[in-house]
Every structure is written in structure tokens, then in C-alpha cells.
Write a protein that holds these residues in place. Structure first.
Motif, PDB file in Angstrom:
ATOM      1  N   ASN C 104       0.890  -1.770  -0.481  1.00 17.09           N
ATOM      2  CA  ASN C 104       0.103  -0.094  -0.199  1.00 17.09           C
ATOM      3  C   ASN C 104       0.853   0.952  -0.216  1.00 17.09           C
ATOM      4  O   ASN C 104       0.104   2.322  -0.727  1.00 17.09           O
ATOM      5  N   GLN C 105       1.627   1.434   0.335  1.00 17.47           N
ATOM      6  CA  GLN C 105       2.635   2.816   0.678  1.00 17.47           C
ATOM      7  C   GLN C 105       3.269   2.596  -0.501  1.00 17.47           C
ATOM      8  O   GLN C 105       3.951   3.715  -1.167  1.00 17.47           O
ATOM      9  N   HIS C 109      -2.341   5.402  -6.858  1.00 20.21           N
ATOM     10  CA  HIS C 109      -3.749   5.977  -6.609  1.00 20.21           C
ATOM     11  C   HIS C 109      -4.086   6.239  -5.517  1.00 20.21           C
ATOM     12  O   HIS C 109      -3.174   5.747  -3.945  1.00 20.21           O
ATOM     13  N   GLY C 110      -4.741   7.315  -5.090  1.00 16.70           N
ATOM     14  CA  GLY C 110      -5.666   7.716  -3.005  1.00 16.70           C
ATOM     15  C   GLY C 110      -6.925   7.545  -3.459  1.00 16.70           C
ATOM     16  O   GLY C 110      -8.207   6.161  -3.805  1.00 16.70           O
ATOM     17  N   LEU C 111      -7.450   8.261  -2.462  1.00 16.02           N
ATOM     18  CA  LEU C 111      -8.722   6.823  -2.232  1.00 16.02           C
ATOM     19  C   LEU C 111      -9.642   7.478  -3.682  1.00 16.02           C
ATOM     20  O   LEU C 111     -10.334   6.917  -3.817  1.00 16.02           O
ATOM     21  N   THR C 114      -9.408   5.230  -5.989  1.00 17.96           N
ATOM     22  CA  THR C 114      -9.860   4.034  -6.062  1.00 17.96           C
ATOM     23  C   THR C 114     -11.869   4.171  -5.973  1.00 17.96           C
ATOM     24  O   THR C 114     -12.418   2.336  -6.757  1.00 17.96           O
ATOM     25  N   LEU C 115     -12.256   4.846  -5.325  1.00 21.44           N
ATOM     26  CA  LEU C 115     -13.847   5.059  -5.525  1.00 21.44           C
ATOM     27  C   LEU C 115     -13.742   4.833  -7.548  1.00 21.44           C
ATOM     28  O   LEU C 115     -14.967   4.677  -7.773  1.00 21.44           O
ATOM     29  N   VAL C 116     -13.509   5.703  -8.418  1.00 25.67           N
ATOM     30  CA  VAL C 116     -13.633   5.338  -9.199  1.00 25.67           C
ATOM     31  C   VAL C 116     -12.876   4.855 -10.480  1.00 25.67           C
ATOM     32  O   VAL C 116     -12.887   4.740 -11.881  1.00 25.67           O
ATOM     33  N   ARG C 117     -12.172   3.941 -10.074  1.00 29.09           N
ATOM     34  CA  ARG C 117     -11.676   2.823 -10.520  1.00 29.09           C
ATOM     35  C   ARG C 117     -10.580   4.038 -11.443  1.00 29.09           C
ATOM     36  O   ARG C 117     -10.480   3.514 -12.478  1.00 29.09           O
ATOM     37  N   PHE C 121      -5.294   3.239 -10.290  1.00 31.15           N
ATOM     38  CA  PHE C 121      -6.021   2.028  -9.571  1.00 31.15           C
ATOM     39  C   PHE C 121      -5.556   0.983  -9.941  1.00 31.15           C
ATOM     40  O   PHE C 121      -4.761  -0.110  -9.512  1.00 31.15           O
ATOM     41  N   PHE C 128       0.296  -4.755  -7.554  1.00 30.48           N
ATOM     42  CA  PHE C 128       0.775  -5.062  -6.802  1.00 30.48           C
ATOM     43  C   PHE C 128      -0.092  -6.921  -6.299  1.00 30.48           C
ATOM     44  O   PHE C 128       0.987  -7.870  -6.152  1.00 30.48           O
TER      45      PHE C 128
END
Lengths: 303, 452, 254
Positions: C104-105, C109-111, C114-117, C121, C128
Motif C-alpha cells: 500500500n505504501q 492512487h488515492g481514495l 479507488t472510488l472511480v477505478r 488504481f 501489486f
């Protein structure tokens, strides 16, 4: 005026203390917040009501009948408390605590709504139980009157607390109780019958709640099935304030909460409306500053 | 040790069921929607249930993020809902444009003014937070001097505030220097100044927007504003409670929810205990009807909430939030910021609860602080727990079932109907005791192993 | 200047000095062991280096920068990872997820992403997953990737913890009794694995262990603690022959 408020605060606090002790004991032993405890208090008051009616006691209040009513309430609530523990909490003892919490909420709802069905939702009048009248002043000094019922409340609470501390400190069962509060698994390994101790805890707490219920019914002679909701939550906050799991803490917390409420209601503008809120503000303050409560200890997790 | 074969086939069955459901579900929603939106065609009683289900789905899924995925036992979700409901609905009554067939009241929906209103409110709330937080920080720092100082200081400050406010209200108790009443009085005045300064400019902005879009934009702004302030409430609840373990957190959130409710009950502009009426956008039947035509909004929000929270759960951030839930110390050792991930769960969960609350306010047209009491929070927690902590689909199903259940019981023969809450609570206890054997959890697993 | 410099650390709990005047050096690629009887303060030393405790005095430097008193999160970001004496896996998460958390570190991408893919992300997710599977293959856990972490057997769980720690791409790896509870066969495999890690990931390894054979065969240096005090430092052979060490473990000669 101030002293009058003080007396009111202590009386109110004594009631909270009686109920808070039940919460704190169950939490100490099971790490469970017994949401239904406030409703046991209500059942105590209801039992007192029906007992006094059944025995036609209100015609002529006597000390013996008062004692009898108290005793009956204590017995009924003791049985009820043990029953609830056996039926609803024991099966969930090994599950994550949130499940027990929800079950406790369910039991609380069941008692409240069931009470509304059985007793009727409208408040009923509790008959006069004290010879000489409960409201009449027992002492008067400096223009303050201390009502007889207040003296009863204080005396009874003191008595029950003394009995409780004797029970917890001086008897073997009390020792076992403290052992279970401290370390559940180890106590079991040491041969302590956990089930019996837990039942015993519930019985003790329920008895105290029953006494509180009858006392309050004598002081404010209106009883209804939902009367346990607010006092239950507030007594719980009192237990947290004093340090949940800590018996003297529950008493201290109860008294403190009673005093704060009375002073907020008395001295703040429109304080009577903020009276309920005061308890929650205290809760938040305690949790922010010292979550283990006034007399509690912090438990450090070993890494 | 779980048998891998049943694990995999369960997973396969689960995902197959999920994708198979999607199209028929959407069609079913559309079909229901068209019926609901036409009062007279569809019995308003059933329509209400449908709307409440939609709102409860949003609430349950948002709570699932906090309680299930983030593992923080919050018993105050109704408080977040209340914040969104009151702020969003109040904004609509002032700026949202009101039509009633009877009077001709303001019919100019003013979305920019509403936005400005939210901004001003945000600034003032922010200032208030800074003051209170500063106070708490100072008190906490005093523990460096002596361990018992914070407790004493808190009591002193509490007493001072009480005396100060009561003295300034003319109740002569003790000399105070009106510090607190002045500070608390400054905030509303700042708000008024800001508002009057910016209002004309904002109204000009609104005039630029196309006429027909004004109401929808207003509605959207109200929803969003409600959500944002609920999110702020979420931040305020989530930050201080960081170090609290399970039960303590439950009590703290319960207390927070109640404080919100008590504050609302005591505030004049929000209607006190008698409640707030929102003259909603009238439909053809006239004002006073519940607003069934916001059906698409309600289910649109439910869908978006589910989508976004599902995306969050199945992502790196979601994994981090779950890791914090599982073991904080290990998560910290892996470089995961505990504070950030715990608080963000609260913020996002509270945001959607606020939007749901605003939807509820606009739908019902009448807000009463007692709708947002402990019972409401408990109902939501029950939904989330029965559905399986961590399972989004579980929360949805539980929301549907538990919204329907009291209503179904209501329609039974009199004896059952009268005691429906007793049956509900008894069922709850019985279900909790028999939980391990519930078959449908095999399909809709809580805490599914694969999040990737 | 060493990679990790621990200078005269004292950790005091009330009246008890858990660790007294402890000093230590570690460089990249080295493998150093910390041994001592139970309760000697070894895990406490680990805890203070990883930020769980703040030292009452002394300093800790990583790459020249002071890290004593920093939070565990920051210390991990600086490059120190660890495993725990009592396994602390994320039990309900899958094996793969346990490892992926470590990456994760390094997320781009950020929040919002994450929400909009967002493309960031998607890239991160692919990257990963690949890196995590690679790591699992190295530790021979890839077959269990989708299983819940607590369904693994004990030896696998310990290896997973090490894999998870390595996912954070540390410069220094602290292993707290990694061989505890393993049978001799597993211990031999673990020895080889630790040596392999040292080379492959070029990390410095600091090891707490009770199994002397394990310790002596792979470590280059050994520090011995007893009651919070350092009683010996040196090569495995020197330490084994040191009378104070023998006394600490076996008691005074009769």
C-alpha cells in the motif's frame, strides 16, 4: 436552596449507583454491557406495584408490607436476571461480544414491548407505601426539608452497598467473583464454577436494580414499562464514569452523575431540557480524557 | 481448516448468483419505480415501504463500512442520518424553491445560495471545532504537569461554562466574565455576516443556470450538503474515539448520537421537539403528499452507495481498513496509517448516512428528532450484524427483510399485530442464538476471504 | 556509519529497566542474532526499534536519521519491517491479501482513484497482485493464495508473516523467534530461506531466536542479553565459549 439541590442530587445519585453496580459487575465478569439491566429495574417497580395491589397493601401502609413488597421485587428480579443469563447470554459466551450485545438489546426490547402488552403502556400510579406518607418531611433544617422517602432511599442504598461489599470482599463466593472478573479462563482452571458465579452476579445485580425500582416508585409514584430506558442508559454512563468493572467506581459515578444532573437542571437557563444531555456530555468527556473512568485502571496490551 | 472445495464452489455460486441478479433486479426496480411514482395507481402504504427500503439500504451499507469492514462498533449512525436530514432539509426550505398550490410562496430555487449557505455554515462550524478542540488539547497537555490535572480542569471548565452562560442569561449565580457566552455568540454573528455578504452574488450565479435545472440542482446540493456535514460529524466522532476498544467505542458513539439528538431537540431553527416541516416540491396531488417521485433519487443513491463502498472494500484501501480491523499493531508495523484508515471509514460511512437522512427528510416532509433515536441506530446495527459483518450484500438483504418484517407483522391478525414489536425482539434474540446454522450465509459470506 | 545504529538505549517501565544501555549496529546484508534467556528484554529491544516503545534515553538512527520515538508507521516507511513473537496475521484476510497490504505504501492512487477505478488504481492493482504472487512463490505459499490466513498450518503462517514483512520493501528485517514451534525439518528449511532472503532482497536481518543451532549456523554476529544488560557481543563461536553466557543460560557452575 443549594443544600436542597445537594440532597436531591445525592438521592438521585444513589438510585443511579444501585443500578450502575449491576452493570459494572456483569461487565467485570462477562465483559458484556447488559442493556436489559435497566428493564430489570422496571420489572422491579412493576412487581412492587402488582404485589402491593395483590396484597391490598395500600389501604394501610405499614413497614412490614413495604418490606414484603421489596422482598418480592427482589426475588422476582433475581429469578428473571438468572433466567435471562441462562437462556440468552450463556449460549453466546464463546462468540464475538457484539453478538451478545445485540442479544442484550433484543432482550431489552422484549421486556419493554412485552411490558407494554402485559402492563399496558399508560403509566400507573404506585400506591402510598410509607407509613406517615413518603413525601412528608423527616428532617427540617435551615429551611430545607428532607423527605421521608429520601431518607429511605439513602438508608436502603447504604445498607445494600454495605451488604454487597461484605459479600464481595469477605465471602468465598465474592472472592470467586473477583477472580472471574480478573481472569476468566484462569479462574475456570482454578476450579471455580464459572456458570454459578455468572448467575450469582446477575442475581446480585438484579436484586439491587429491583430495590432501586421500588424505591423510585415510592418517590415518583408513576410507573410505566418504558421507565427503565433512560435510567438504564444513565446508570451505565455512571458506571463508565466511575470505571466500568470497578464497584466503588460505580457508586462514585452514580453519585457524581446525580449531582451534576441536578445542578445542570437547577442552574443552567432552560437547564431542565439539557438535563438528559448532561449525562452524555459527561460520557464523551470521560471517554476522551480517561476512558478507564475515575477509578479504573488502564489495561496495556502486550505486544 | 476450511475445506477449499466448498470454499471455491461457494464463491463461484455466490458470484454467479450475483451477476444473474443484476439485470432482473434493475428491471424490477424500474418497474416498481414507475408504480410508486404514481400515487393513486400504487397504494401509498406499499410505496412508503419501498421508499424506506431504499433509504435503509443506503444506511445499512454505509454502516457496514464502519461496523463490518472497519470493525468499529458504531451505535450512533442515526445521529449522522439526523445531521444530514436536518441540514439538507433546512437548506431546501430556505433556498430550495417552494411551490404550494395554495399560496404562491417563493418559487425561485437558488442552488448557488444554498451552496454558499453550506460554505458559511462549514466555516463557522470549523471555527467552533477549532475552539473546542484547542480547549481539549490544552486540557490534555496539562496531564504533563500532573496526571490528575485533566480531570480537574474539565470539571472546572464545565462549571465555568454553566455559570457563564447562565449569568449572561440573567440568572445571577456567580460572577463570570462572559467569556464563553461571547465566544459562542460570535459564531452565529459570523455566520450572519458571511451569509449577507455573499448572498446577492450567489443569487446572481443562480440566475445564470438554466431554469429547468434549478430544482434538481438544488435537490442535489441539499443532499450533498447534508452528506458533507454528516461527514464532518463522522470526523468529529471518529477522531477522538480512535483509542477506544470495542465496547467503549459502542458507548461513545451511542453518546454521540444522543448528543446530536439532544442538540437538535433544543435548537429553535430546527423546530425543537415538535419537528420541522419541509414543504416539498409538490407533485400533482398537491403539498402534504409524501414525495414519491424522488424514487429514482432514493434508489440511485442506494445504488451509488453500494457501488462505491463495494469498490472501496475491494481495493488496496479496503484491504488496509480490514487489516486495521484485524490487528492494529501488525497493520502499523506494515506501514498502514491506523488513524487515517479508521477515520476515513467513519467519514465515508457518515457521508452516505447523511445523504440518506436528507433523502428521508425530503421524502417524508416532516422531521422529528425522535425518529433519530437510539432505537434507530440499533435497528441499523441489527441489520448490519444479521447480514453478516463485512458483507455488503448481507447488509442489503437484511435491510430489505428487516424493513419488511415489522410491516408484515402489522398486517397479521390482531393478536400478532398488537404484539409485533415483542415478536420482532423475540425473533431477534432467537436468531442471534441460532446464528451459526443459518444456511444462506454460505452463499453470501461475511468477511469473504478474497478481496483482490 | 552503519545502516542501523542503536546507541545506549534504555527502556524503563516505572521502576523496571527492561533494557539498559543497549547498543547495536546492523548493515545491509548482515545477519545478526539477539539471544538471551526468556524475559531478557529481546522483544523489548525490537519494540523500541520499531517504535512501539519510546526509549527513556539513547538514540536510534536509520541511514543517519533519528527514528527513536517515531511511530511504528513512520518507521516502517523509513525501511524497518518485523515479524512478531506471537503470530499477528490478518486472520480473516486471504493469504494474498495479507501480503498485498504491504504494498500500500507504494500506491500511486488515492481514495478518489479507488472510488472511480482510475487508471492508476488499475495499474497498481495489477502490479501489486503480480509482486505479491511473486513473493508468495518464493515462500512456496502461492498455492494457498486465496485461502484465509488462519487456515494455514503453523509453519506456513510463520513464513507468511515473513513474506508480509518483506512486502513493505524494507532495508532491515526484524524476525522475532521465527522458528518457534517448528520441527527440525521446518527449521532447516527456514534457515535456508532466511539466508536466501538476505541475498535476494539485500536486507539486513536481525534475528531473535532460542534455537542455538539455527542461530550459530547462519548468524555472523551475536548479541546476548540477560535481564536487560548486554553480556556478550561477538561471533557465534566467541559467544558460545563465553563463561558469562553459559552462566546466564545454565546457571552458575556448582
Amino acid at each position: 436552596m443549594f443544600l436542597q439541590q445537594l440532597i436531591n442530587g445525592i438521592t438521585s445519585g444513589a438510585i443511579y449507583a444501585l443500578i450502575a453496580v449491576g452493570y459494572t459487575m456483569v461487565y467485570g465478569v462477562l465483559r458484556l454491557i447488559n442493556f436489559a439491566h435497566g428493564d430489570i429495574y422496571m420489572i422491579g417497580a412493576m412487581t412492587g406495584l402488582y404485589a402491593s395491589r395483590w396484597m391490598k397493601l395500600s389501604d394501610e401502609p405499614r413497614w412490614s408490607s413495604l418490606l414484603l413488597v421489596l422482598l418480592m421485587a427482589m426475588i422476582v428480579c433475581a429469578i428473571l436476571g438468572a433466567l435471562i443469563e441462562f437462556l440468552a447470554y450463556r449460549p453466546l459466551r464463546n462468540q464475538p461480544r457484539i453478538n451478545s450485545l445485540i442479544t442484550a438489546i433484543g432482550i431489552s426490547m422484549f421486556l419493554e414491548f412485552g411490558g407494554q402488552q402485559v402492563f399496558g403502556a399508560t403509566p400507573q400510579a404506585f400506591p402510598e407505601m410509607m407509613p406517615g406518607g413518603s413525601g412528608t418531611a423527616m428532617f427540617t433544617f435551615y429551611g430545607i426539608s428532607v423527605a421521608r422517602v429520601d431518607v429511605l432511599i439513602l438508608a436502603t442504598t447504604l445498607l445494600m452497598m454495605l451488604a454487597l461489599s461484605w459479600m464481595v470482599m469477605k465471602t468465598r463466593t465474592g472472592l470467586a467473583l473477583r477472580a472471574v472478573s480478573f481472569r476468566f479462563d484462569t479462574a475456570a482452571l482454578m476450579g471455580i464454577n464459572i456458570n454459578r458465579i455468572v448467575s450469582f452476579t446477575f442475581v446480585l445485580g438484579s436484586i439491587l436494580a429491583a430495590v432501586a425500582g421500588v424505591l423510585v416508585a415510592i418517590k415518583f409514584p408513576k410507573v410505566d414499562p418504558l421507565m427503565g430506558l433512560m435510567p438504564g442508559v444513565k446508570a451505565f454512563i455512571a458506571a463508565v464514569l466511575g470505571g466500568i468493572g470497578n464497584l466503588p467506581g460505580a457508586v462514585a459515578g452514580g453519585l457524581l452523575l446525580g449531582l451534576v444532573e441536578v445542578f445542570v437542571a437547577g442552574y443552567m437557563p432552560q437547564g431542565s431540557q439539557y438535563r438528559d444531555g448532561a449525562a452524555f456530555v459527561i460520557l464523551i468527556a470521560v471517554l476522551l480524557v480517561k476512558p478507564s473512568g475515575l477509578l479504573g485502571k488502564n489495561v496495556i496490551e502486550k505486544v | 481448516m476450511s475445506s477449499r472445495k466448498s470454499d471455491q464452489s461457494g464463491h463461484a455460486l455466490g458470484s454467479a448468483l450475483k451477476s444473474a441478479w443484476l439485470l432482473p433486479a434493475l428491471f424490477g426496480l424500474w418497474w416498481i419505480g414507475t408504480r410508486v411514482e404514481n400515487p393513486g395507481v400504487f397504494d401509498p402504504y406499499y410505496a412508503r415501504i419501498v421508499m424506506l427500503i431504499g433509504i435503509n439500504i443506503t444506511l445499512a451499507v454505509s454502516l457496514q463500512l464502519i461496523n463490518g469492514i472497519s470493525g468499529q462498533f458504531s451505535l450512533g449512525h442515526a445521529g449522522f442520518m439526523a445531521v444530514g436530514a436536518y441540514i439538507g432539509s433546512y437548506a431546501t426550505t430556505t433556498f430550495g424553491g417552494i411551490i404550494t398550490p395554495k399560496d404562491d410562496l417563493i418559487d425561485f430555487a437558488n442552488p448557488c445560495a444554498m451552496a454558499w449557505y453550506f460554505i458559511c455554515l462549514g466555516i463557522v462550524v470549523g471555527l467552533g471545532i477549532v475552539v473546542v478542540y484547542g480547549m481539549f488539547a490544552l486540557i490534555r497537555e496539562s496531564s504533563r504537569l500532573h496526571a490528575s490535572l485533566p480531570g480537574i480542569l474539565m470539571l472546572l471548565v464545565l462549571a465555568w461554562v454553566i455559570f457563564d452562560v447562565s449569568a449572561s442569561a440573567g440568572n445571577p449565580v456567580a460572577p463570570a466574565y462572559f467569556v464563553w457566552s461571547r465566544i459562542f455568540g460570535l459564531l452565529p454573528r459570523t455566520f450572519d455576516t458571511l451569509m449577507s455578504a455573499g448572498l446577492p452574488a450567489a443569487s446572481h450565479c443562480s440566475a445564470w443556470l438554466p431554469q429547468v435545472m434549478l430544482k434538481p440542482i438544488c435537490f442535489l446540493t441539499a443532499l450533498f450538503g447534508g452528506g458533507v456535514f454528516a461527514a464532518i460529524a463522522g470526523l468529529l466522532v471518529g477522531l477522538p474515539t480512535l483509542r477506544l476498544r470495542g465496547d467503549y467505542l459502542a458507548i461513545a458513539t451511542l453518546g454521540a448520537g444522543e448528543i446530536i439528538r439532544v442538540v437538535i431537540t433544543n435548537s429553535e431553527p430546527l423546530g425543537r421537539a415538535t419537528g420541522l416541516s419541509i414543504p416539498v416540491y409538490a407533485n400533482s396531488a398537491g403539498a402534504g403528499e409524501a414525495a414519491h417521485y424522488i424514487f429514482p433519487w432514493v434508489y440511485g443513491v442506494a445504488l451509488i452507495t453500494t457501488l462505491l463502498i463495494w469498490r472501496l472494500k475491494h481495493s488496496a484501501k479496503g484491504r488496509a481498513i480490514a487489516a486495521v480491523r484485524e490487528d492494529e499493531i501488525a497493520a502499523a508495523a506494515m506501514g498502514i496509517d491506523i488513524t487515517h484508515h479508521k477515520v476515513i471509514a467513519f467519514i465515508i460511512g457518515a457521508f452516505f448516512a447523511g445523504v440518506a437522512g436528507a433523502l428521508y427528510g425530503h421524502y417524508d416532509g416532516y422531521l422529528n428528532p425522535n425518529t433519530f433515536n437510539i432505537m434507530r441506530s440499533i435497528e441499523l446495527v441489527v441489520m448490519v450484524t444479521l447480514g453478516g459483518l463485512g458483507s455488503i450484500w448481507g447488509a442489503i438483504v437484511a435491510a430489505i427483510v428487516l424493513t419488511l418484517l415489522p410491516e408484515v407483522l402489522r398486517n397479521q391478525p390482531v393478536f400478532i399485530k398488537e404484539s409485533r414489536m415483542v415478536i420482532y425482539s423475540l425473533l431477534l434474540v432467537l436468531i442471534m442464538i441460532c446464528r451459526a446454522k443459518r444456511p444462506w450465509r454460505w452463499v453470501l459470506r461475511g468477511r469473504r476471504a478474497d478481496l483482490a | 556509519m552503519s545502516l542501523l545504529e542503536v546507541d545506549n538505549i534504555c527502556v524503563q517501565f516505572g521502576g523496571l529497566k527492561a533494557v539498559n544501555d543497549f547498543s547495536f549496529r546492523l548493515d545491509q546484508g548482515e545477519l545478526v542474532a539477539l539471544i538471551g534467556p526468556n524475559g531478557a528484554g529481546k522483544t523489548t529491544a525490537f519494540n523500541v526499534v520499531t517504535g512501539i516503545y519510546t526509549p527513556t534515553s539513547g538514540s536510534i538512527r536509520l541511514d543517519g536519521r533519528r527514528i527513536d520515538g517515531a511511530s511504528p508507521v513512520r518507521i516502517n516507511h523509513c525501511g524497518i519491517a518485523r515479524t512478531f513473537q506471537n503470530i499477528r496475521l490478518f486472520s480473516s484476510l486471504s493469504v494474498l491479501d495479507n501480503v498485498m497490504v504491504g504494498f500500500n505504501q507504494s500506491a500511486e492512487h488515492g481514495l478518489l482513484g479507488t472510488l472511480v477505478r482510475s487508471p492508476g488504481f488499475v495499474r497498481d492493482r495489477a502490479k501489486f497482485t503480480l509482486q505479491a504472487m511473486d513473493l508468495l512463490k518464493t515462500f512456496r505459499l502461492d498455492a494457498h493464495a486465496k485461502e484465509k490466513a488462519d487456515s494455514l498450518n503453523y509453519g506456513d503462517q510463520r513464513r507468511l508473516e515473513i513474506a508480509r514483512a518483506l512486502a513493505t520493501q524494507p532495508k532491515i528485517l526484524l524476525l522475532d523467534e521465527p522458528a518457534a514451534g517448528m520441527n527440525p525439518q521446518e527449521k532447516t528449511e527456514l534457515m535456508e530461506l532466511i539466508n536466501f532472503i538476505r541475498g535476494r532482497f539485500s536486507v539486513g536481518i536481525w534475528l531473535i531466536e532460542h534455537d542455538m543451532k539455527l542461530v550459530m549456523s547462519i548468524s555472523q554476529r551475536v548479541t546476548v542479553l540477560d535481564h536487560g544488560e548486554t553480556i556478550a557481543i561477538g561471533t557465534p563461536e566467541e559467544v558460545q565459549a563465553n563463561p558469562k553466557v553459559i552462566e546466564a543460560y545454565l546457571g552458575e557452575p556448582v
